[in-house]
Design an enzyme around this catalytic site. Structure first.
Site, PDB file in Angstrom:
ATOM      1  N   ARG A  46     -43.629  62.158   9.797  1.00 33.98           N
ATOM      2  CA  ARG A  46     -42.368  62.055  10.392  1.00 33.98           C
ATOM      3  C   ARG A  46     -42.646  61.814  11.995  1.00 33.98           C
ATOM      4  O   ARG A  46     -41.849  61.002  12.559  1.00 33.98           O
ATOM      5  CB  ARG A  46     -41.383  63.296  10.079  1.00 33.98           C
ATOM      6  CG  ARG A  46     -40.219  63.525  10.770  1.00 33.98           C
ATOM      7  CD  ARG A  46     -39.270  64.371  10.344  1.00 33.98           C
ATOM      8  NE  ARG A  46     -39.631  65.523   9.907  1.00 33.98           N
ATOM      9  CZ  ARG A  46     -39.998  66.468  10.795  1.00 33.98           C
ATOM     10  NH1 ARG A  46     -40.358  66.439  11.775  1.00 33.98           N
ATOM     11  NH2 ARG A  46     -40.496  67.631   9.944  1.00 33.98           N
ATOM     12  N   TYR A  98     -20.276  45.229  13.692  1.00 37.30           N
ATOM     13  CA  TYR A  98     -20.753  45.667  12.334  1.00 37.30           C
ATOM     14  C   TYR A  98     -19.777  46.641  12.006  1.00 37.30           C
ATOM     15  O   TYR A  98     -19.609  47.572  12.650  1.00 37.30           O
ATOM     16  CB  TYR A  98     -22.317  46.011  12.223  1.00 37.30           C
ATOM     17  CG  TYR A  98     -22.721  46.957  11.079  1.00 37.30           C
ATOM     18  CD1 TYR A  98     -22.326  45.999   9.912  1.00 37.30           C
ATOM     19  CD2 TYR A  98     -23.286  47.929  10.792  1.00 37.30           C
ATOM     20  CE1 TYR A  98     -22.620  46.544   8.581  1.00 37.30           C
ATOM     21  CE2 TYR A  98     -23.339  48.492   9.815  1.00 37.30           C
ATOM     22  CZ  TYR A  98     -23.146  47.867   8.515  1.00 37.30           C
ATOM     23  OH  TYR A  98     -23.404  48.367   7.342  1.00 37.30           O
TER      24      TYR A  98
END
Ligand code: PLP
Length: 380
Positions: A46, A98
């Site tokens: 991660r 968007y």
């Protein structure tokens, strides 16, 4: 190094363990440590992963930036930028952008007392009018989605700097091949790598690129703390995509211009939105700040909403699908698809009409694309 060379070389060293010329897919969650606190630079995937690191360096080089960070989606990258805000801060965004960016602001960040204004950023006076003492971020999208509006990046940055705002440019439509906003002093670039950078409709991903060490450190912290990172296979596929970005973009631009010219002449089309056409209000500015005009074309037809929906479902080569920027041509009805999360009244205000169609022009033979549109118009 020039763009096409950087795309193939930047961030990509032969694998130190085997000499593999392509960065391997380091499909691992964790790394064996030699002793407590002694490791080879990787601790947990991660936080960092070699395949992801190669992609982050590659994308940074393409955007002329120092630092890159990759995420599980474009919206996850957007979310990470918004993590820079605290409650009672204010953000200004382009109003034609968007639909998912509109949704995350109005449906998620509004709950955290973040103030916002969506304005037409092609006119800087609209930005100036809504700047407040607590405004922190100016968010631009140029060319915009779906109306292909062009905002003057240089002038917007100069205004933002006067008010100490962080400027963000969603560079997904242009890609770094056509436009490098960091060169104009922009602070953060956002990419939905799902689109042209991946290029093959087989991954979802996002990226942030910056030249500012202070912002990089904060964003890197949130990348690890919030955890929206991409897997190594997705990173590998995006890296494969960027190697051919220059070639693909050349063809996208060439095909899109031919399709836009065809539509411009067609009697059943009332308006074409393509910054490469001299009739587009942003054409002179696009010529100045972009190297070419991109692969996205929107247009309105002289017909009803019902017929517009019928048209988008009747093409044979253009696939009716969300997304953009892949080798295959796509057709989209913004008001019921990509921009359905923008309320009808807001869409009307912005100019996203129900007879608007958006094309992502792919890299097929352009005559087949034009023939496909011709046969579709005949059925109208
Ligand atoms: C301009 C733009 N920015 C951001 C996004 C969000 O990216 P993703 O779908 O990878 O989350 C999209 C998706 O369509 C987009 O078109």
């Amino acid at each position: 190094m020039r763009f096409a060379t950087k795309a193939i070389h930047s961030g990509l060293l032969p694998d130190s363990a085997t000499g593999a010329i392509m960065t391997p897919i380091y499909q691992t969650s964790t790394y064996v440590q030699e002793a407590v606190g002694v490791n080879k630079g990787f601790v947990y995937s991660r936080t960092d992963n070699p395949t992801r690191r190669a992609l982050e360096q590659n994308l940074a080089a393409l955007e002329n930036g120092k630092f890159g960070l990759c995420f599980a989606s474009g919206l996850s990258a957007a979310n990470t930028v918004l993590n820079l805000l605290s409650s009672n801060d204010h953000i200004i965004l382009a109003n034609d952008l968007y639909g998912g960016t509109y949704r995350i602001i109005t449906k998620v960040y509004q709950n955290y007392q973040i103030g916002f204004d969506f304005v037409d950023t092609t006119d800087l006076s609209n930005i100036r009018r809504v700047i407040k003492p607590n405004t922190r971020i100016l968010w631009l999208e140029t060319p915009s989605n779906p109306l292909l509006k062009i905002t003057d990046i240089k002038q917007a940055v100069s205004l933002a700097k006067k008010h100490n705002l962080i400027t963000v440019v969603d560079n997904t439509f242009a890609t770094p091949y056509l436009q490098t906003p960091l060169d104009f002093g922009v602070d953060i670039i956002l990419q939905s790598t799902t689109k042209y950078l991946g290029g093959h409709s087989d991954i979802i991903g996002g990226a942030l690129i910056t030249n500012r060490q202070d912002l990089y450190e904060k964003l890197k912290f949130y990348q690890n703390a919030v955890g929206g990172v991409p897997g190594p296979l997705d990173c590998f596929l995006i890296l494969r995509g960027t190697k051919t970005l220059a070639l693909r973009m050349e063809r996208h631009c060439e095909n899109a211009l031919a399709v836009a010219k065809f539509l411009h002449r067609h009697p059943k089309v009332s308006r074409v939105y393509y910054p490469g056409l001299p009739s587009h209000p942003g054409h002179p500015l696009a010529k100045k700040q972009m190297h070419n005009f991109g692969g996205m074309v929107s247009f309105e037809i002289k017909s009803t909403v019902a017929k517009t929906k019928k048209l988008v479902a009747s093409t044979k080569i253009f696939a009716l699908a969300e997304s953009l920027g892949c080798v295959r041509s796509l057709i989209n009805h913004p008001s019921t698809m990509t921009h359905a999360s923008v309320p009808p009244a807001v869409r009307k205000d912005i100019g996203i009409k129900d007879n608007l169609i958006r094309l992502s022009v792919g890299i097929e033979d352009v005559q087949d694309l034009i023939d496909d549109l011709k046969q579709t118009f005949k059925k109208l």
